[in-house]
Design an enzyme around this catalytic site. Structure first.
Site, PDB file in Angstrom:
ATOM      1  CG  ASN A   1       2.818 -24.219  -5.997  1.00 53.99           C
ATOM      2  OD1 ASN A   1       3.414 -23.361  -6.589  1.00 53.99           O
ATOM      3  ND2 ASN A   1       3.404 -25.124  -5.610  1.00 53.99           N
TER       4      ASN A   1
ATOM      5  CG  ASP B   1       3.645 -25.500   4.890  1.00 55.65           C
ATOM      6  OD1 ASP B   1       3.538 -25.416   6.728  1.00 55.65           O
ATOM      7  OD2 ASP B   1       2.717 -26.051   4.252  1.00 55.65           O
TER       8      ASP B   1
ATOM      9  NE  ARG C   1      15.867 -29.681  24.819  1.00 52.20           N
ATOM     10  CZ  ARG C   1      16.270 -30.463  24.141  1.00 52.20           C
ATOM     11  NH1 ARG C   1      17.001 -31.003  25.364  1.00 52.20           N
ATOM     12  NH2 ARG C   1      16.772 -30.859  23.267  1.00 52.20           N
TER      13      ARG C   1
ATOM     14  CB  THR D   1       3.157 -20.813   2.929  1.00 56.93           C
ATOM     15  OG1 THR D   1       3.052 -21.318   3.642  1.00 56.93           O
ATOM     16  CG2 THR D   1       4.163 -21.077   1.822  1.00 56.93           C
TER      17      THR D   1
ATOM     18  CE  LYS E   1      19.399 -37.127  26.872  1.00 54.71           C
ATOM     19  NZ  LYS E   1      19.491 -37.172  26.230  1.00 54.71           N
TER      20      LYS E   1
ATOM     21  CB  VAL F   1      -0.699   0.047   1.386  1.00 62.31           C
ATOM     22  CG1 VAL F   1      -1.978   1.358   1.316  1.00 62.31           C
ATOM     23  CG2 VAL F   1      -2.201  -0.831   1.404  1.00 62.31           C
TER      24      VAL F   1
END
Ligand code: F6P
Length: 307
Positions: free
Chosen positions: A88, A113, A140, A111, A199, A9
């Site tokens: 796309n 992704d 974690r 996107t 662990k 704009v």
């Protein structure tokens, strides 16, 4: 996307061009949902996630009849060029619209992704990465204190860009992506190696498009290693929202400015991107047809670091 809209704009106004915003993508074009955009209508939006213009997937625009209605709207409002933000599907729509009605468009890759050809990064990707990474940091703590294995599912219907980057940034022991067919086997190898070690807590990042997602992978892992205390977390749409990172705002701004300038130079049927930090244009055709490969060396890196 808001940072990009703001840039489009303001760049247009700087060049003395009037701007209208098309609401809800191609559906808004079909249903004559246009709003005037001046400089103040894009004030105070750079820090907001989502898009002030809203978004939709338009089935009607896939039909010739729908596109004809959209052209009537475009003619009514004397629109000379379009900047469209999306993937796309958005590019394919803009290309056919040009072929049928001669309205030029420049696409901007939007996107989370990051799976679009013609740009190193897409709008929203960096914000999604940081959101997912922060979530993993929190997960974690339980993984460590309770000695559990967490499978964290991130978005990426067809691709592992988010999973790969988040896995590295979050210190995951394994990353499962749709592009790697052998990754489940590698996961089993890791846990076989770890057997008997004190662990046993782990963070495994799984792209949603991978073998039916994290729940499916967790079930297979449990079957093979019944002693493991496994939990699954699906991060979902929290990755698609929130205030954009500085990196995303800067990328969106640069792409938005360049899209307008390209239209002014007579550009059409192209999308703008950023490759090695430089603006780059790719034809819609090439961007749609080509697949951006995952950086394979990063996958190898994870394997090396999970010893
Ligand atoms: O934009 C692509 C994407 O982020 C995919 O990774 C995910 O599968 C999809 O969007 C989710 O879309 P929806 O909100 O329509 O479920």
């Amino acid at each position: 996307m808001n940072a990009c809209i703001r840039a489009v704009v303001r760049t247009a106004i700087y060049h003395k061009i009037e701007v209208a915003g098309i609401m809800r993508g191609y559906d808004g074009m079909i249903n004559n949902e246009l709003i005037d955009l001046d400089s103040s209508s894009v004030a105070n939006i750079i820090q907001r996630g989502g898009t002030i213009l809203k978004s939709s997937r338009s089935d009607e625009f896939r039909t010739k009849k729908g596109r004809k209605k959209a052209f009537e709207t475009i003619t009514k409002h004397h629109i000379d060029g379009i900047v469209c933000i999306g993937g796309n599907g958005t590019y394919a729509g803009a290309e056919i619209f040009y072929k049928e009605f001669g309205i030029p468009s420049i696409g901007v890759p939007g996107t989370i992704d990051n799976d679009l050809f013609g740009t190193d990064y897409t709008i929203g990707y960096d914000t999604a990465l940081n959101t997912a990474m922060e979530a993993i940091d929190k997960i974690r703590d339980t993984a460590d204190s309770h000695n559990r294995v967490f499978l964290v599912e991130v978005m990426g219907r067809d691709t592992g860009f988010i999973a790969l980057a988040v896995g590295i940034a979050g210190g995951a022991e394994a990353i499962l992506v749709p592009e790697d067919q052998k990754d489940e086997k590698k996961l089993i190898e890791i846990f076989t190696r770890k057997k008997g070690r004190k662990k046993s807590f782990s963070i495994i990042v799984v792209a949603e498009g991978e073998h039916g997602g994290a729940i499916n992978v967790a079930a297979k892992l449990k079957k093979k290693f019944p002693d493991l205390d496994i939990r699954t977390t699906i991060l979902g749409h929290i990755q698609r929202g929130g205030s954009p990172t500085a990196r995303d705002r800067i990328l969106s701004t640069r792409l938005g400015v360049s899209a307008v300038e390209r239209l002014l130079e007579g550009g059409k049927n192209e999308c703008v991107g950023m490759i090695n930090n430089k603006i780059h244009f790719t034809s819609f055709k090439e961007a749609i047809e080509k697949r951006k490969p995952l950086p394979a060396y990063i996958l190898d890196l994870t394997q090396m670091l999970s010893v």
